[in-house]
Design a protein around this motif. Structure first.
Motif, PDB file in Angstrom:
ATOM      1  N   GLU A   3       0.579  -1.035   0.103  1.00 38.25           N
ATOM      2  CA  GLU A   3       0.158   0.181   0.095  1.00 38.25           C
ATOM      3  C   GLU A   3       1.127   1.299   0.114  1.00 38.25           C
ATOM      4  OE1 GLU A   3      -4.157   1.026   2.436  1.00 38.25           O
ATOM      5  OE2 GLU A   3      -1.794   1.795   3.525  1.00 38.25           O
ATOM      6  N   LYS A   4       0.740   2.224  -0.535  1.00 38.03           N
ATOM      7  CA  LYS A   4       1.498   3.616  -0.684  1.00 38.03           C
ATOM      8  C   LYS A   4       0.021   4.628  -0.973  1.00 38.03           C
ATOM      9  CE  LYS A   4       3.153   5.872  -4.288  1.00 38.03           C
ATOM     10  NZ  LYS A   4       3.457   5.755  -5.323  1.00 38.03           N
ATOM     11  N   GLU A   5       0.590   5.611   0.736  1.00 34.63           N
ATOM     12  CA  GLU A   5      -0.735   6.841   0.447  1.00 34.63           C
ATOM     13  C   GLU A   5      -0.218   7.639  -0.407  1.00 34.63           C
ATOM     14  OE1 GLU A   5      -0.777   9.452   3.813  1.00 34.63           O
ATOM     15  OE2 GLU A   5      -1.905   7.526   4.378  1.00 34.63           O
TER      16      GLU A   5
END
Length: 244
Positions: A3-5
Motif C-alpha cells: 500500500e502507498k498513500e
C-alpha cells in the motif's frame, strides 16, 4: 505492505465525504469529494477553490512532483495558478457527488450530486466548471434564497424534487448491446425511494426522464462489465443486472 498513500485531506464532519475514485479515459485518476458535511455547507467549501472539498479532483498517479506522491495534469484548469487554488481541482461547486461515470462513446463525465433539502441533480462535468453549491441547489437559489448570483455557474442537465426521491445514486450511459431500448440513455437511481430512471439526452437542453422501475432494494452504486452491460449494486449485498 504494498500500500502507498497517495493523497489525504481532512473532513470537518462525518457526512458528505464524497462518492468515488476512478480512472478516466485520459489515464488520470478522478476523485469525487463532498463539501465536508454538516448541513448547508457552513464552511462554504463548495465555492472555495483553496480546498479540495466540494470538488472533482484529477491527478496523475504515474509521476510525482512538488513533494507529492502524484503529479498535476498540465491541462488541469488551475494548474500553476497564482491565486492559491488547489491545482488538483478539475471542477467544483458540488455538495456530495455520489457516483460519476464516463460515457464510452464521447467521454462525457456524468455525476449525480446529492441535494440538501429539496433537489437532487445530474451534472455533466466540464473542466473548470462551477456547479453552484452552496449558492444553488439544483436550478434554485440556496444561499441566499432569492436573487442569488448565477453568473458563471453550470446548471444541472436534470433535477428532481422530494416527491420523487431524496438521495441520488449516479449511474452510467448505457452502451451495451443487449437492451436496445436503453441504448444511449443515462441510467440512475434514488437510494431512498428505490426508483430507477432512464434519462434520454439527445437534446441536452430538453432531456426526457422515464421511470424504469421501483425496486425492492436500495441502489448504492452502478457498474459495467467489459461489454458495457449494466449492473446495480444493492445495499442488500447483491448485484443485479439489467437484461431487458
Amino acid at each position: 505492505s504494498s500500500e502507498k498513500e497517495i493523497l489525504t485531506f481532512r473532513q470537518p464532519y462525518s457526512n458528505h465525504n464524497g462518492g468515488q475514485v476512478s480512472f478516466g479515459p485520459d489515464g488520470f485518476l478522478y476523485i469525487a469529494v463532498g463539501d465536508g458535511g454538516s448541513g448547508g455547507d457552513p464552511q462554504r467549501n463548495g465555492q472555495n477553490r483553496s480546498t479540495l472539498l466540494g470538488s472533482i479532483l484529477r491527478i496523475d498517479v504515474d509521476r510525482q512532483e512538488g513533494g507529492n506522491q502524484y503529479g498535476i495534469p498540465p491541462d488541469n484548469p488551475f494548474a500553476k495558478n497564482k491565486n492559491g487554488y488547489r491545482e488538483e481541482i478539475y471542477a467544483y461547486g458540488l455538495r456530495n457527488p455520489w457516483r460519476f461515470s464516463f460515457d464510452t462513446e464521447n467521454g462525457r463525465l456524468w455525476t449525480g450530486d446529492v441535494g440538501q433539502n429539496t433537489w437532487e441533480e445530474i451534472d455533466i462535468i466540464e473542466k473548470g466548471g462551477n456547479y453552484g453549491w452552496n449558492t444553488m441547489e439544483g436550478n434554485h437559489c440556496f444561499e441566499p434564497k432569492n436573487n442569488c448570483n448565477r453568473s458563471g455557474l453550470k446548471l444541472p442537465i436534470h433535477e428532481y424534487g422530494r416527491s420523487e426521491g431524496i438521495s441520488i445514486t449516479g449511474g452510467f450511459v448505457y452502451r451495451g448491446p443487449t437492451v436496445k431500448s436503453l441504448q444511449g440513455k443515462y441510467i440512475y437511481a434514488d437510494y431512498a425511494t428505490r426508483r430507477i430512471w432512464a434519462l434520454e439526452h439527445a437534446n441536452l437542453s430538453k432531456p426526457v426522464n422515464t421511470l424504469l422501475l421501483e425496486g425492492d432494494f436500495n441502489v448504492s452504486s452502478f457498474g459495467v462489465d467489459q461489454n458495457n452491460e449494466l449492473y446495480l449494486c444493492g445495499f442488500d449485498g447483491k448485484i443485479y443486472k439489467i437484461e431487458k
